[in-house]
Design a protein around this motif. Structure first.
Motif, PDB file in Angstrom:
ATOM      1  N   GLY A  37       0.846  -1.201   0.000  1.00  0.00           N
ATOM      2  CA  GLY A  37       0.000   0.000   0.000  1.00  0.00           C
ATOM      3  C   GLY A  37       0.875   1.243   0.000  1.00  0.00           C
ATOM      4  O   GLY A  37       2.114   1.158   0.058  1.00  0.00           O
ATOM      5  N   ASN A  38       0.243   2.395  -0.054  1.00  0.00           N
ATOM      6  CA  ASN A  38       0.993   3.652  -0.124  1.00  0.00           C
ATOM      7  C   ASN A  38       1.516   4.108   1.227  1.00  0.00           C
ATOM      8  O   ASN A  38       2.578   4.721   1.313  1.00  0.00           O
ATOM      9  N   THR A  39       0.764   3.809   2.294  1.00  0.00           N
ATOM     10  CA  THR A  39       1.124   4.366   3.595  1.00  0.00           C
ATOM     11  C   THR A  39       2.542   3.993   4.047  1.00  0.00           C
ATOM     12  O   THR A  39       3.268   4.858   4.542  1.00  0.00           O
ATOM     13  N   PRO A  40       2.987   2.723   3.893  1.00  0.00           N
ATOM     14  CA  PRO A  40       4.317   2.390   4.430  1.00  0.00           C
ATOM     15  C   PRO A  40       5.488   2.786   3.543  1.00  0.00           C
ATOM     16  O   PRO A  40       6.635   2.543   3.922  1.00  0.00           O
ATOM     17  N   LEU A  41       5.234   3.426   2.401  1.00  0.00           N
ATOM     18  CA  LEU A  41       6.349   3.729   1.491  1.00  0.00           C
ATOM     19  C   LEU A  41       7.401   4.626   2.157  1.00  0.00           C
ATOM     20  O   LEU A  41       8.603   4.409   2.001  1.00  0.00           O
ATOM     21  N   GLY A 129      -1.418  -1.065   7.716  1.00  0.00           N
ATOM     22  CA  GLY A 129      -2.082   0.147   7.254  1.00  0.00           C
ATOM     23  C   GLY A 129      -3.578  -0.019   7.518  1.00  0.00           C
ATOM     24  O   GLY A 129      -4.040  -1.105   7.896  1.00  0.00           O
ATOM     25  N   LEU A 130      -4.325   1.046   7.306  1.00  0.00           N
ATOM     26  CA  LEU A 130      -5.770   1.009   7.556  1.00  0.00           C
ATOM     27  C   LEU A 130      -6.506   1.329   6.253  1.00  0.00           C
ATOM     28  O   LEU A 130      -6.271   2.375   5.651  1.00  0.00           O
ATOM     29  N   GLY A 131      -7.386   0.412   5.837  1.00  0.00           N
ATOM     30  CA  GLY A 131      -8.191   0.677   4.644  1.00  0.00           C
ATOM     31  C   GLY A 131      -9.300   1.676   4.957  1.00  0.00           C
ATOM     32  O   GLY A 131      -9.745   1.777   6.110  1.00  0.00           O
ATOM     33  N   GLN A 132      -9.753   2.384   3.943  1.00  0.00           N
ATOM     34  CA  GLN A 132     -10.830   3.360   4.172  1.00  0.00           C
ATOM     35  C   GLN A 132     -12.127   2.687   4.598  1.00  0.00           C
ATOM     36  O   GLN A 132     -13.028   3.323   5.122  1.00  0.00           O
ATOM     37  N   LEU A 136      -7.965  -4.478   7.553  1.00  0.00           N
ATOM     38  CA  LEU A 136      -6.544  -4.673   7.887  1.00  0.00           C
ATOM     39  C   LEU A 136      -6.080  -5.778   6.966  1.00  0.00           C
ATOM     40  O   LEU A 136      -6.683  -6.859   6.949  1.00  0.00           O
ATOM     41  N   GLY A 137      -5.014  -5.565   6.211  1.00  0.00           N
ATOM     42  CA  GLY A 137      -4.708  -6.498   5.132  1.00  0.00           C
ATOM     43  C   GLY A 137      -5.929  -6.481   4.213  1.00  0.00           C
ATOM     44  O   GLY A 137      -6.459  -5.420   3.878  1.00  0.00           O
ATOM     45  N   PHE A 138      -6.403  -7.679   3.833  1.00  0.00           N
ATOM     46  CA  PHE A 138      -7.676  -7.742   3.094  1.00  0.00           C
ATOM     47  C   PHE A 138      -8.751  -8.399   3.954  1.00  0.00           C
ATOM     48  O   PHE A 138      -9.628  -9.089   3.438  1.00  0.00           O
ATOM     49  N   ALA A 164      -6.421   2.820  -7.576  1.00  0.00           N
ATOM     50  CA  ALA A 164      -5.445   3.919  -7.591  1.00  0.00           C
ATOM     51  C   ALA A 164      -4.030   3.380  -7.819  1.00  0.00           C
ATOM     52  O   ALA A 164      -3.163   4.088  -8.324  1.00  0.00           O
ATOM     53  N   TYR A 165      -3.774   2.121  -7.439  1.00  0.00           N
ATOM     54  CA  TYR A 165      -2.441   1.544  -7.648  1.00  0.00           C
ATOM     55  C   TYR A 165      -2.218   1.159  -9.111  1.00  0.00           C
ATOM     56  O   TYR A 165      -1.106   1.174  -9.608  1.00  0.00           O
ATOM     57  N   TRP A 166      -3.310   0.722  -9.786  1.00  0.00           N
ATOM     58  CA  TRP A 166      -3.142   0.085 -11.104  1.00  0.00           C
ATOM     59  C   TRP A 166      -3.842   0.832 -12.228  1.00  0.00           C
ATOM     60  O   TRP A 166      -3.888   0.353 -13.349  1.00  0.00           O
ATOM     61  N   HIS A 198      -8.550  11.655   4.434  1.00  0.00           N
ATOM     62  CA  HIS A 198      -9.493  10.668   3.909  1.00  0.00           C
ATOM     63  C   HIS A 198      -9.598   9.435   4.812  1.00  0.00           C
ATOM     64  O   HIS A 198     -10.508   8.635   4.646  1.00  0.00           O
ATOM     65  N   LYS A 199      -8.684   9.308   5.785  1.00  0.00           N
ATOM     66  CA  LYS A 199      -8.753   8.182   6.725  1.00  0.00           C
ATOM     67  C   LYS A 199      -9.349   8.614   8.083  1.00  0.00           C
ATOM     68  O   LYS A 199      -9.474   7.781   8.984  1.00  0.00           O
ATOM     69  N   ALA A 200      -9.672   9.889   8.238  1.00  0.00           N
ATOM     70  CA  ALA A 200     -10.101  10.384   9.559  1.00  0.00           C
ATOM     71  C   ALA A 200     -11.390   9.699  10.041  1.00  0.00           C
ATOM     72  O   ALA A 200     -11.497   9.303  11.202  1.00  0.00           O
TER      73      ALA A 200
HETATM   74  P1  PGA Z   1      -2.974   2.627   1.596  1.00  0.00           P
HETATM   75  O1  PGA Z   1      -3.813   1.291   1.801  1.00  0.00           O
HETATM   76  O2  PGA Z   1      -1.786   2.501   2.476  1.00  0.00           O
HETATM   77  O3  PGA Z   1      -2.603   2.612   0.142  1.00  0.00           O
HETATM   78  O4  PGA Z   1      -3.864   3.761   1.981  1.00  0.00           O
HETATM   79  C1  PGA Z   1      -4.066   0.807   3.088  1.00  0.00           C
HETATM   80  C2  PGA Z   1      -5.000  -0.367   3.027  1.00  0.00           C
HETATM   81  O5  PGA Z   1      -5.902  -0.376   2.179  1.00  0.00           O
HETATM   82  O6  PGA Z   1      -4.858  -1.275   3.859  1.00  0.00           O
END
Ligand code: PGA
Length: 247
Positions: A37-41, A129-132, A136-138, A164-166, A198-200
Motif C-alpha cells: 500500500g501507499n502508507t508504508p512507502l 495500514g488502515l483501509g478506508q 486490515l490487510g484484506f 489507484a495503484y493500477w 481521507h482516513k479520519a
Molecule cells: P494505503 O492502503 O496505504 O494505500 O492507503 C491501506 C489499506 O488499504 O490497507
C-alpha cells in the motif's frame, strides 16, 4: 492502545522507522509482518536511509497480503511491489521473506502454509495500514476477529481504492490472500499507520466506535501492545476536540 500523533506524512514515516528499529533491536531474530500500500512507502524509504538498517538482516518477514489468481510475474502482484519498495532497497535476501504465491493451484493450502509459518515462527512485530473501509490487510468488513489466513473476495471499496495503484478498477484482481485477524492478534507488538484526512472517519470509528465486524480494525483494541501512529490530518476530528490525551 497508545495513540501517537505525527505532524504530517514525513514525520509519521520517520517515527515509524524509529519505532520499528527499536522494536527489532529489542527482539532476537524477530519475525515481522509488513504491509504493502501507499502508507508504508515513507517508512521503507526511511529504513533504507538509516544506518541501523543492519538490524533487519537477522529478521524474517511475512508479507501481509497478496492478490490471488494472477501469475507470479504479473506486474500487479503485491509481491513485486514489496520487492521493489522494501526487499531490494534494503538488500533483504528473498529467503528472509514468507509470501503468498498468487498463482498457486491450491489457494486454501497456500493460505494454510503461510498461517502455519506465522504461528510456528511466532509473530514479534506487526506493521499495518488502515483501509478506508476499516480493513486490515484484506480482512474486509464482516471478517471474524478470530479469522485465520485465507482467500477472500475483495469488497467494492477495496477494488476502488486499489484501482489507484493500477490505474483502473478493471485492473484490480477480485480475490486476495490475507493473514487473518486472529493470526494478526498473535503479534506481540503492533503498529498501525494512518495518514491523511481521507482516513479520519475510519480512524475515528477504529478508535472510538463500537467494536464491530463491520469495522475490522476495531479488533485491534483486543490486541496486546498496539501503537496507532497517525498524522494530524487523520486525527483532525480529535484535534478539533482538543484531546489532551494525545501528546
Ligand atoms: P494505503 O492502503 O496505504 O494505500 O492507503 C491501506 C489499506 O488499504 O490497507
Amino acid at each position: 492502545m497508545k495513540v501517537v500523533v505525527a505532524e504530517d506524512y514525513e514525520d509519521l514515516s520517520r517515527r515509524a522507522a524509529v519505532w520499528l528499529l527499536i522494536a527489532m533491536a529489542n527482539t532476537n531474530n524477530p519475525t515481522v509482518i509488513l504491509p504493502t500500500g501507499n502508507t508504508p512507502l515513507g517508512l521503507y524509504r526511511n529504513l533504507a536511509a538509516n544506518p541501523k538498517r543492519k538490524l533487519l538482516e537477522t529478521a524474517k518477514f511475512i508479507q501481509l497480503d497478496e492478490y490471488q489468481g494472477i501469475a507470479r510475474n504479473d506486474s500487479r502482484t503485491l509481491g513485486s511491489w514489496f520487492r521493489h519498495v522494501f526487499m531490494e532497497p534494503l538488500s533483504i535476501d528473498s529467503t528472509a521473506l514468507c509470501s503468498f504465491d498468487p498463482s498457486c493451484h491450491d489457494p486454501d493450502e497456500e493460505a494454510a502454509r503461510v498461517d502455519r509459518f506465522a504461528m510456528q515462527s511466532g509473530i514479534d512485530i506487526c506493521v499495518l495500514g488502515l483501509g478506508q473501509n476499516g480493513h486490515l490487510g484484506f480482512n474486509e468488513p464482516g471478517s471474524d476477529f478470530k479469522s485465520r489466513t485465507r482467500v477472500v473476495e475483495l469488497s467494492e471499496e477495496s477494488i476502488k481504492s486499489n484501482s489507484a495503484y493500477w490505474g483502473a478498477k478493471i485492473q484490480v484482481p477480485r480475490r486476495a490472500f490475507t493473514l487473518g485477524l486472529g493470526t494478526l492478534s498473535a503479534s506481540n507488538q503492533t503498529l498501525l499507520l494512518v495518514s491523511g484526512a481521507h482516513k479520519a472517519r475510519i480512524l475515528h470509528a477504529t478508535l472510538e466506535g463500537p467494536l464491530s465486524h463491520e469495522v475490522p480494525a476495531t479488533c485491534l483494541r483486543g490486541f496486546r501492545d498496539v501503537t496507532v501512529l497517525a498524522d494530524r490530518s487523520a486525527l483532525h476530528y480529535r484535534m478539533r476536540l482538543g484531546d489532551s490525551a494525545i501528546p
